[in-house]
Design an enzyme around this catalytic site. Structure first.
Site, mmCIF file in Angstrom:
data_model
loop_
_atom_site.group_PDB
_atom_site.id
_atom_site.type_symbol
_atom_site.label_atom_id
_atom_site.label_comp_id
_atom_site.label_asym_id
_atom_site.label_seq_id
_atom_site.Cartn_x
_atom_site.Cartn_y
_atom_site.Cartn_z
ATOM 1 N N TYR A 158 -12.305 -9.566 -33.943
ATOM 2 C CA TYR A 158 -13.474 -9.629 -34.822
ATOM 3 C C TYR A 158 -13.150 -9.117 -36.224
ATOM 4 C CZ TYR A 158 -17.198 -10.726 -31.473
ATOM 5 O OH TYR A 158 -18.023 -11.340 -30.579
ATOM 6 N N ASP A 208 -22.644 -10.620 -21.991
ATOM 7 C CA ASP A 208 -23.656 -11.667 -21.829
ATOM 8 C C ASP A 208 -23.752 -12.069 -20.362
ATOM 9 O OD1 ASP A 208 -24.265 -11.831 -24.549
ATOM 10 O OD2 ASP A 208 -24.300 -14.023 -24.525
ATOM 11 N N ASP A 239 -10.263 -13.236 -16.912
ATOM 12 C CA ASP A 239 -10.741 -14.444 -16.228
ATOM 13 C C ASP A 239 -11.217 -14.102 -14.816
ATOM 14 O OD1 ASP A 239 -8.087 -13.836 -15.686
ATOM 15 O OD2 ASP A 239 -7.412 -15.916 -15.536
ATOM 16 N N LYS A 255 -6.139 -9.031 -20.689
ATOM 17 C CA LYS A 255 -5.365 -10.242 -20.373
ATOM 18 C C LYS A 255 -3.894 -9.861 -20.511
ATOM 19 C CE LYS A 255 -5.200 -14.644 -19.399
ATOM 20 N NZ LYS A 255 -5.633 -15.169 -18.078
ATOM 21 N N ASP A 262 -17.827 -8.838 -25.593
ATOM 22 C CA ASP A 262 -18.911 -9.719 -26.048
ATOM 23 C C ASP A 262 -19.245 -10.726 -24.960
ATOM 24 O OD1 ASP A 262 -20.691 -11.092 -27.830
ATOM 25 O OD2 ASP A 262 -19.118 -12.597 -28.128
HETATM 26 C C1 IPM Z 1 -23.420 -9.475 -29.782
HETATM 27 C C2 IPM Z 1 -23.511 -10.747 -30.564
HETATM 28 C C3 IPM Z 1 -22.699 -10.582 -31.838
HETATM 29 C C4 IPM Z 1 -21.260 -10.350 -31.441
HETATM 30 C C5 IPM Z 1 -22.803 -11.761 -32.813
HETATM 31 C C6 IPM Z 1 -24.231 -12.103 -33.150
HETATM 32 C C7 IPM Z 1 -22.007 -11.483 -34.060
HETATM 33 O O1 IPM Z 1 -23.077 -11.823 -29.811
HETATM 34 O O2 IPM Z 1 -23.830 -8.422 -30.300
HETATM 35 O O3 IPM Z 1 -22.954 -9.534 -28.645
HETATM 36 O O4 IPM Z 1 -20.511 -11.301 -31.213
HETATM 37 O O5 IPM Z 1 -20.867 -9.194 -31.371
HETATM 38 MG MG MG Z 2 -22.668 -11.346 -27.783
#
Ligand code: IPM
Ligand code: MG
Length: 363
Positions: A142, A249, A221, A189, A245
Site C-alpha cells: 500500500y 473482508d 491462500d 506467502k 485487507d
Molecule cells: C479497508 C478498505 C481500504 C483499504 C480502502 C478503501 C482503501 O478496503 O479499510 O479495508 O484497502 O485499506
Molecule cells: Mg478492505
C-alpha cells in the site's frame, strides 16, 4: 475526564452514523461524569468537493491534535472518475500514514442474536465465531514504491517491510492473543515472497517472549480457504497490509454481521487512534435514516477502551448494544430473512431510533 475527539463523518451514510456515535458518547459522558468535545473535519469526497483534495493538511493536523479520531466512511460513485491520487480513498491512506496508526484491529465477531445471518452451516459455526485480525496498516504494498515505465507498457507496486515494522505488529498480535484464546496465526506467502519469509523469521525470533501463546503459520491462500472451511481454528491472525485487507473482508462476511463490525487503528500510543466501522459509505441509502449505526457505536466503545483507557464505559456501550439485540430490535440489514417477523413485531427501526435505543439502555 475531558477529551477532544476529531470527527470525520465523510461521505454517504458517514454523517448519519457518526451522528449516532456522538450521541452515544455523550450519553456515556453524562453517565460517567466525562466531557467529550468534538471538532468536525472534512476528508474524502466531502473534502474533494470543497477543497479539491481528499485530505487537506488542516484536516490531518486537527486529527493529530485530538485525543482520538472517529471516522464514518469515505467514497462514493460521484468521485469514481477522479485521478487515482485524488480519490477519496487516498484520505484513508493519508490518515493512516499521517497518524502513524500502523496496527489495524478488526474483530470478526458473530453476534449470537444474529446467527441466522451467518452464511456458514451450523456445524461449521458451532457456538459462534470470534476472530481478531491484526492487520499491518502503514507499510507493505500500500505504501511501497510504485510506478510505470516511460513507455507506459509496465506498472509495478512493491511489497517492502522492515524488521521493526514486522516486529511491532507481531508483538501486538502476541499480546492480543494473550488476552484471548492464546493462539496466533501469522498469515503470509512465505513459499514465494521474501518479505513473508522475513515475517516468519521475526515471529520465530520473538516467540519465546510469549511462551503461553501457540504460534502457527499459514499461507494466505490456505487461510482464505480455512476461514470458510473451519473458522473456529482461528483466534488471532496477524498479517500484512494487503493480506489483512482481503482476509478481513472475508472474515467479516462469514460472521454475517458486516453492519455490526468495528475497527481500531492504533499507533505506538503517543498519538490518537483512528476508529471506524468496517463497512463502506453506502451512498444509495445516505440520509434516509435506514443505515445501521451499530458498527460505529461499537467503534466508539473501542475508542473509549484503547485511547481513553475507559474499559467500564466501553463495556457499557457493548452491553447496551447486546441488550438492544436481545430485545429483537433490528435495522433492515441485520433483520435478514426474518424481516417480516421483525416488522410485524414493530421492531424494524432506522438509524436514529437505533441510536435512541442504545442510549436508553446505557441509562
Ligand atoms: C479497508 C478498505 C481500504 C483499504 C480502502 C478503501 C482503501 O478496503 O479499510 O479495508 O484497502 O485499506
Ligand atoms: Mg478492505
Amino acid at each position: 475526564m475531558e477529551k477532544k475527539i476529531a470527527l470525520i463523518p465523510g461521505d454517504g451514510i458517514g454523517p448519519d452514523i457518526v451522528h449516532e456515535g456522538t450521541r452515544v458518547l455523550d450519553a456515556v459522558a453524562a453517565k460517567f461524569g466525562h466531557k467529550f468535545t468534538y471538532e468536525t473535519v472534512l476528508a474524502g469526497g466531502a473534502a474533494i468537493d470543497k477543497f479539491g483534495e481528499p485530505l487537506p493538511q488542516a484536516s490531518l493536523d486537527t486529527c493529530l491534535k485530538a485525543d482520538s479520531v472517529l471516522l464514518g466512511a469515505v467514497g462514493g460513485p460521484k468521485w469514481d472518475n477522479v485521478p487515482g491520487n485524488l480519490r477519496p480513498e487516498k484520505a484513508l491512506l493519508g490518515l493512516r500514514g499521517g497518524m502513524k496508526v500502523y496496527a489495524n484491529l478488526r474483530p470478526a465477531l458473530m453476534f449470537k442474536q444474529l446467527s441466522a445471518a451467518c452464511p456458514l452451516k451450523d456445524e461449521i459455526v458451532g457456538t459462534g465465531l470470534d476472530i481478531l485480525i491484526v492487520r499491518e496498516l502503514t507499510g507493505g504494498i500500500y505504501f511501497g514504491e510504485r510506478g510505470r515505465n516511460a513507455e507506459n507498457t509496465e506498472a509495478w507496486d512493491t511489497e517492502r517491510y522492515s524488521k521493526p515494522e514486522i516486529e511491532r505488529i507481531l508483538r501486538l498480535g502476541f499480546e492480543s492473543a494473550q488476552k484471548r484464546q492464546k493462539k496466533l496465526c501469522v498469515v503470509d506467502k512465505a513459499n514465494i515472497l521474501e518479505s513473508s519469509r522475513m515475517w516468519r523469521e521475526v515471529a520465530e525470533s520473538i516467540k519465546d517472549d510469549y511462551k503461553d501463546v501457540e504460534l502457527s503459520f499459514m499461507y494466505v491462500d490456505n487461510a482464505a480457504m480455512q476461514l470458510v472451511r473451519n473458522p473456529r481454528q482461528f483466534d488471532v491472525i496477524a498479517t500484512s497490509n494487503m493480506f489483512g485487507d482481503i482476509l478481513s473482508d472475508e472474515a467479516s462476511q462469514i460472521t454475517g454481521s458486516i453492519g455490526m463490525l468495528a475497527s481500531a487503528s492504533l499507533g505506538d500510543g503517543t498519538g490518537p487512534g483512528l476508529y471506524e466501522p468496517i463497512h463502506g459509505s453506502a451512498p444509495d441509502i445516505a440520509g434516509k435514516d435506514i443505515a445501521n449505526p451499530l458498527a460505529t457505536i461499537l467503534s466508539c466503545a473501542m475508542l473509549l477502551r484503547y485511547d481513553f483507557g475507559m474499559e467500564e464505559e466501553a463495556r457499557c456501550i457493548e452491553n447496551a448494544v447486546e441488550k438492544v439485540l436481545d430485545e429483537g430490535w433490528r435495522t433492515g440489514d441485520i433483520a435478514g430473512s426474518s424481516i417480516d417477523e421483525v416488522k410485524a413485531a414493530g421492531k424494524l427501526v432506522g438509524t436514529k431510533k437505533m441510536g435512541d435505543l442504545v442510549i436508553q439502555m446505557i441509562g
